[in-house]
Design a protein around this motif. Structure first.
Motif, mmCIF file in Angstrom:
data_model
loop_
_atom_site.group_PDB
_atom_site.id
_atom_site.type_symbol
_atom_site.label_atom_id
_atom_site.label_comp_id
_atom_site.label_asym_id
_atom_site.label_seq_id
_atom_site.Cartn_x
_atom_site.Cartn_y
_atom_site.Cartn_z
ATOM 1 N N LEU A 130 13.811 -13.009 -5.209
ATOM 2 C CA LEU A 130 15.041 -12.534 -5.837
ATOM 3 C C LEU A 130 15.376 -11.079 -5.554
ATOM 4 C CD1 LEU A 130 14.597 -14.179 -9.369
ATOM 5 C CD2 LEU A 130 15.873 -15.056 -7.403
ATOM 6 N N GLU A 131 14.423 -10.310 -5.056
ATOM 7 C CA GLU A 131 14.673 -8.880 -4.962
ATOM 8 C C GLU A 131 14.263 -8.345 -3.588
ATOM 9 O OE1 GLU A 131 14.194 -6.339 -8.699
ATOM 10 O OE2 GLU A 131 12.562 -5.625 -7.421
ATOM 11 N N PRO A 132 15.191 -7.740 -2.834
ATOM 12 C CA PRO A 132 14.831 -7.157 -1.543
ATOM 13 C C PRO A 132 13.974 -5.910 -1.729
ATOM 14 C CG PRO A 132 17.085 -6.589 -2.106
ATOM 15 C CD PRO A 132 16.617 -7.562 -3.151
ATOM 16 N N MET A 133 13.180 -5.609 -0.744
ATOM 17 C CA MET A 133 12.372 -4.399 -0.798
ATOM 18 C C MET A 133 13.266 -3.172 -0.685
ATOM 19 S SD MET A 133 9.152 -5.004 -1.220
ATOM 20 C CE MET A 133 8.409 -3.485 -0.623
ATOM 21 N N PRO A 134 12.921 -2.092 -1.361
ATOM 22 C CA PRO A 134 13.716 -0.867 -1.229
ATOM 23 C C PRO A 134 13.648 -0.333 0.194
ATOM 24 C CG PRO A 134 11.706 -0.444 -2.474
ATOM 25 C CD PRO A 134 11.801 -1.924 -2.311
ATOM 26 N N ALA A 135 14.714 0.313 0.624
ATOM 27 C CA ALA A 135 14.762 0.839 1.984
ATOM 28 C C ALA A 135 13.688 1.893 2.220
ATOM 29 C CB ALA A 135 16.148 1.432 2.258
ATOM 30 N N ARG A 136 13.328 2.603 1.149
ATOM 31 C CA ARG A 136 12.361 3.698 1.316
ATOM 32 C C ARG A 136 11.630 3.939 0.000
ATOM 33 N NH1 ARG A 136 13.153 9.333 0.602
ATOM 34 N NH2 ARG A 136 11.661 10.631 1.753
ATOM 35 N N ILE A 137 10.326 4.127 0.080
ATOM 36 C CA ILE A 137 9.525 4.519 -1.077
ATOM 37 C C ILE A 137 8.911 5.873 -0.757
ATOM 38 C CG2 ILE A 137 7.545 3.979 -2.546
ATOM 39 C CD1 ILE A 137 8.049 1.051 -2.074
ATOM 40 N N ASP A 138 9.420 6.936 -1.360
ATOM 41 C CA ASP A 138 8.937 8.275 -1.049
ATOM 42 C C ASP A 138 7.700 8.615 -1.874
ATOM 43 O OD1 ASP A 138 9.909 8.811 -3.600
ATOM 44 O OD2 ASP A 138 11.729 9.804 -2.875
ATOM 45 N N LEU A 139 7.224 9.842 -1.701
ATOM 46 C CA LEU A 139 6.000 10.266 -2.382
ATOM 47 C C LEU A 139 6.159 10.238 -3.895
ATOM 48 C CD1 LEU A 139 3.131 11.353 -2.036
ATOM 49 C CD2 LEU A 139 4.101 13.673 -1.979
ATOM 50 N N GLY A 140 7.342 10.657 -4.382
ATOM 51 C CA GLY A 140 7.571 10.645 -5.819
ATOM 52 C C GLY A 140 7.526 9.242 -6.393
ATOM 53 N N ALA A 141 8.160 8.291 -5.684
ATOM 54 C CA ALA A 141 8.132 6.904 -6.149
ATOM 55 C C ALA A 141 6.716 6.355 -6.121
ATOM 56 C CB ALA A 141 9.055 6.049 -5.277
ATOM 57 N N GLY A 142 5.973 6.683 -5.070
ATOM 58 C CA GLY A 142 4.586 6.233 -4.994
ATOM 59 C C GLY A 142 3.763 6.751 -6.155
ATOM 60 N N ALA A 143 3.957 8.047 -6.487
ATOM 61 C CA ALA A 143 3.235 8.617 -7.624
ATOM 62 C C ALA A 143 3.646 7.941 -8.925
ATOM 63 C CB ALA A 143 3.503 10.122 -7.695
ATOM 64 N N GLY A 144 4.946 7.616 -9.040
ATOM 65 C CA GLY A 144 5.416 6.928 -10.241
ATOM 66 C C GLY A 144 4.792 5.556 -10.398
ATOM 67 N N TYR A 145 4.721 4.801 -9.309
ATOM 68 C CA TYR A 145 4.102 3.474 -9.362
ATOM 69 C C TYR A 145 2.617 3.574 -9.726
ATOM 70 C CZ TYR A 145 8.237 1.337 -7.188
ATOM 71 O OH TYR A 145 9.503 0.877 -6.926
ATOM 72 N N VAL A 146 1.933 4.574 -9.161
ATOM 73 C CA VAL A 146 0.504 4.746 -9.466
ATOM 74 C C VAL A 146 0.317 5.078 -10.942
ATOM 75 C CG1 VAL A 146 -1.522 6.194 -9.066
ATOM 76 C CG2 VAL A 146 -0.165 5.387 -7.126
ATOM 77 N N TRP A 147 1.142 5.986 -11.482
ATOM 78 C CA TRP A 147 1.043 6.348 -12.902
ATOM 79 C C TRP A 147 1.279 5.120 -13.794
ATOM 80 C CZ3 TRP A 147 -0.283 10.200 -16.229
ATOM 81 C CH2 TRP A 147 0.205 10.103 -17.537
ATOM 82 N N LEU A 148 2.325 4.366 -13.495
ATOM 83 C CA LEU A 148 2.659 3.210 -14.322
ATOM 84 C C LEU A 148 1.579 2.135 -14.237
ATOM 85 C CD1 LEU A 148 6.479 2.878 -13.546
ATOM 86 C CD2 LEU A 148 5.419 3.750 -15.641
ATOM 87 N N GLY A 149 0.945 1.995 -13.073
ATOM 88 C CA GLY A 149 -0.071 0.964 -12.919
ATOM 89 C C GLY A 149 -1.415 1.329 -13.514
ATOM 90 N N THR A 150 -1.747 2.630 -13.532
ATOM 91 C CA THR A 150 -3.044 3.064 -14.050
ATOM 92 C C THR A 150 -2.957 3.454 -15.520
ATOM 93 O OG1 THR A 150 -2.596 5.290 -13.155
ATOM 94 C CG2 THR A 150 -3.918 3.775 -11.800
ATOM 95 N N VAL A 151 -2.317 4.597 -15.790
ATOM 96 C CA VAL A 151 -2.230 5.075 -17.174
ATOM 97 C C VAL A 151 -1.344 4.165 -18.023
ATOM 98 C CG1 VAL A 151 -1.540 7.002 -18.642
ATOM 99 C CG2 VAL A 151 -2.625 7.446 -16.440
ATOM 100 N N GLY A 152 -0.154 3.817 -17.498
ATOM 101 C CA GLY A 152 0.763 2.978 -18.263
ATOM 102 C C GLY A 152 0.445 1.503 -18.208
ATOM 103 N N GLY A 153 -0.446 1.108 -17.321
ATOM 104 C CA GLY A 153 -0.810 -0.302 -17.192
ATOM 105 C C GLY A 153 -2.232 -0.560 -17.651
ATOM 106 N N LEU A 154 -3.198 -0.308 -16.775
ATOM 107 C CA LEU A 154 -4.590 -0.660 -17.065
ATOM 108 C C LEU A 154 -5.121 0.044 -18.300
ATOM 109 C CD1 LEU A 154 -7.207 -2.071 -16.338
ATOM 110 C CD2 LEU A 154 -7.686 -0.221 -14.714
ATOM 111 N N VAL A 155 -5.063 1.379 -18.325
ATOM 112 C CA VAL A 155 -5.642 2.132 -19.447
ATOM 113 C C VAL A 155 -4.925 1.798 -20.752
ATOM 114 C CG1 VAL A 155 -6.057 4.434 -20.393
ATOM 115 C CG2 VAL A 155 -6.409 4.011 -17.948
ATOM 116 N N ALA A 156 -3.593 1.807 -20.720
ATOM 117 C CA ALA A 156 -2.836 1.572 -21.943
ATOM 118 C C ALA A 156 -3.091 0.181 -22.511
ATOM 119 C CB ALA A 156 -1.341 1.767 -21.673
ATOM 120 N N TYR A 157 -3.135 -0.828 -21.657
ATOM 121 C CA TYR A 157 -3.299 -2.186 -22.171
ATOM 122 C C TYR A 157 -4.716 -2.484 -22.620
ATOM 123 C CZ TYR A 157 1.423 -3.789 -21.624
ATOM 124 O OH TYR A 157 2.775 -3.959 -21.803
ATOM 125 N N VAL A 158 -5.712 -1.844 -22.016
ATOM 126 C CA VAL A 158 -7.079 -1.983 -22.529
ATOM 127 C C VAL A 158 -7.139 -1.463 -23.962
ATOM 128 C CG1 VAL A 158 -9.443 -1.129 -22.320
ATOM 129 C CG2 VAL A 158 -8.242 -1.940 -20.294
#
Length: 304
Positions: free
Chosen positions: A195-223
């Motif tokens: 349903l969703e095309p890949m974004p044309a570009r994922i820059d360093l800021g977006a990469g850092a955002g995804y990492v934050w959401l997946g680690t602190v906002g995802g794994l750590v928070a849900y544990v």
């Protein structure tokens, strides 16, 4: 003291989630809520499975699938839709209706009674949300509002079922969180690809955002969140979720330059007051401190 420690650790989860709105609008590519949800869930879930070294078996195969669908698979994409379409403080403030939903479902499913002051605090929080969302000058995107409400209803149901089913003996909170994050991520994977095309570009800021959401906002928070849900009264996690609007509102005003009408500001203030006052009563039922032997005598075995 032990109960306070559990409460404070559990509170770190909604604090981390409050950063989601700013990160989504400032760092992530717009128009990709499914991708953001997938990257927040699946990598963190697989990592948790590796750390926890336990896989669901028996009835926990379908229980994990249901909890993962509610807490992760439905909640995450709806959360990102709301974050893209609403001011951060408004999107998070809609979480103020969650305590009312949790208390209602908890009464039906768990037969767990909540003291009237805690119920009143939950209702006040919902009223505060109404001032934020439907105030005379709000002019909010209704798709964003409905997405926020849908996500809150899904995760509220997940909270109650998490408390109802408990956690299998011998399975730690990391593995337990990993089951749900992985199940939700696997649900999101085909939907994202179809349903969703890949974004044309994922820059360093977006990469850092995804990492934050997946680690602190995802794994750590849900544990921390799933561990706290099973040890706190049913109303407490919903009231703790009101911390998310605090963080989102402060970040929105200080960093993103958001502003609110007088009515909306009053609504946010009511939500915050409901959070503070409600927690004092959420930990008691009929005069018996939550967590004491007397208060736990009527709980199903799976909740212990």
């Amino acid at each position: 003291m032990a109960q306070l420690r559990i409460l404070l650790l559990t509170a770190l989860a909604p604090v981390a989630w409050g950063t989601t709105y700013l990160i989504t609008t400032e760092l992530l590519p717009s128009g990709h809520p499914l991708l953001a949800a997938l990257l927040r869930a699946l990598p963190a879930g697989l990592l948790a499975l590796l750390i926890g070294r336990a896989l669901p078996r028996g009835s926990w195969l379908w229980r994990s699938a249901i909890l993962g669908a509610l807490n992760i698979g439905a909640f995450f994409p709806l959360l990102f839709v709301a974050a893209e379409r609403l001011p951060g403080g408004v999107a998070a403030a809609v979480a103020g209706v969650q305590p009312v939903i949790i208390i209602g479902i908890g009464w039906v499913v768990l037969r767990e009674r909540t003291r009237m002051p805690a119920t009143a605090a939950a209702a006040a929080g919902a009223f505060g949300v109404a001032l934020v969302v439907v105030g005379p000058t709000a002019q909010l995107d209704m798709t964003g509002v409905l997405a926020a409400l849908g996500g809150i209803a899904a995760t509220a149901s997940g909270v109650v079922l998490t408390k109802r089913w408990g956690r299998p003996v011998g399975v730690g909170p990391i593995a337990y969180a990993g089951w749900q994050l992985t199940a939700g991520g696997l649900l999101l994977l085909p939907l994202t690809l179809m349903l969703e095309p890949m974004p044309a570009r994922i820059d360093l800021g977006a990469g850092a955002g995804y990492v934050w959401l997946g680690t602190v906002g995802g794994l750590v928070a849900y544990v921390l969140w799933f561990r706290g849900i099973q040890q706190l009264p049913v109303a407490a996690p919903g009231l703790l979720a009101l911390l998310s609007p605090v963080v989102a509102t402060v970040l929105g005003v200080v960093v993103a330059g958001e502003s609110f009408s007088v009515t909306q500001s009053a609504g946010i203030a009511i939500v915050l007051v409901a959070l503070v006052s409600g927690q004092a009563f959420a930990h008691q039922r009929d005069g018996v401190p939550a967590g004491s032997p007397a208060s736990r005598a009527g709980e199903p075995a799976g909740m212990r």
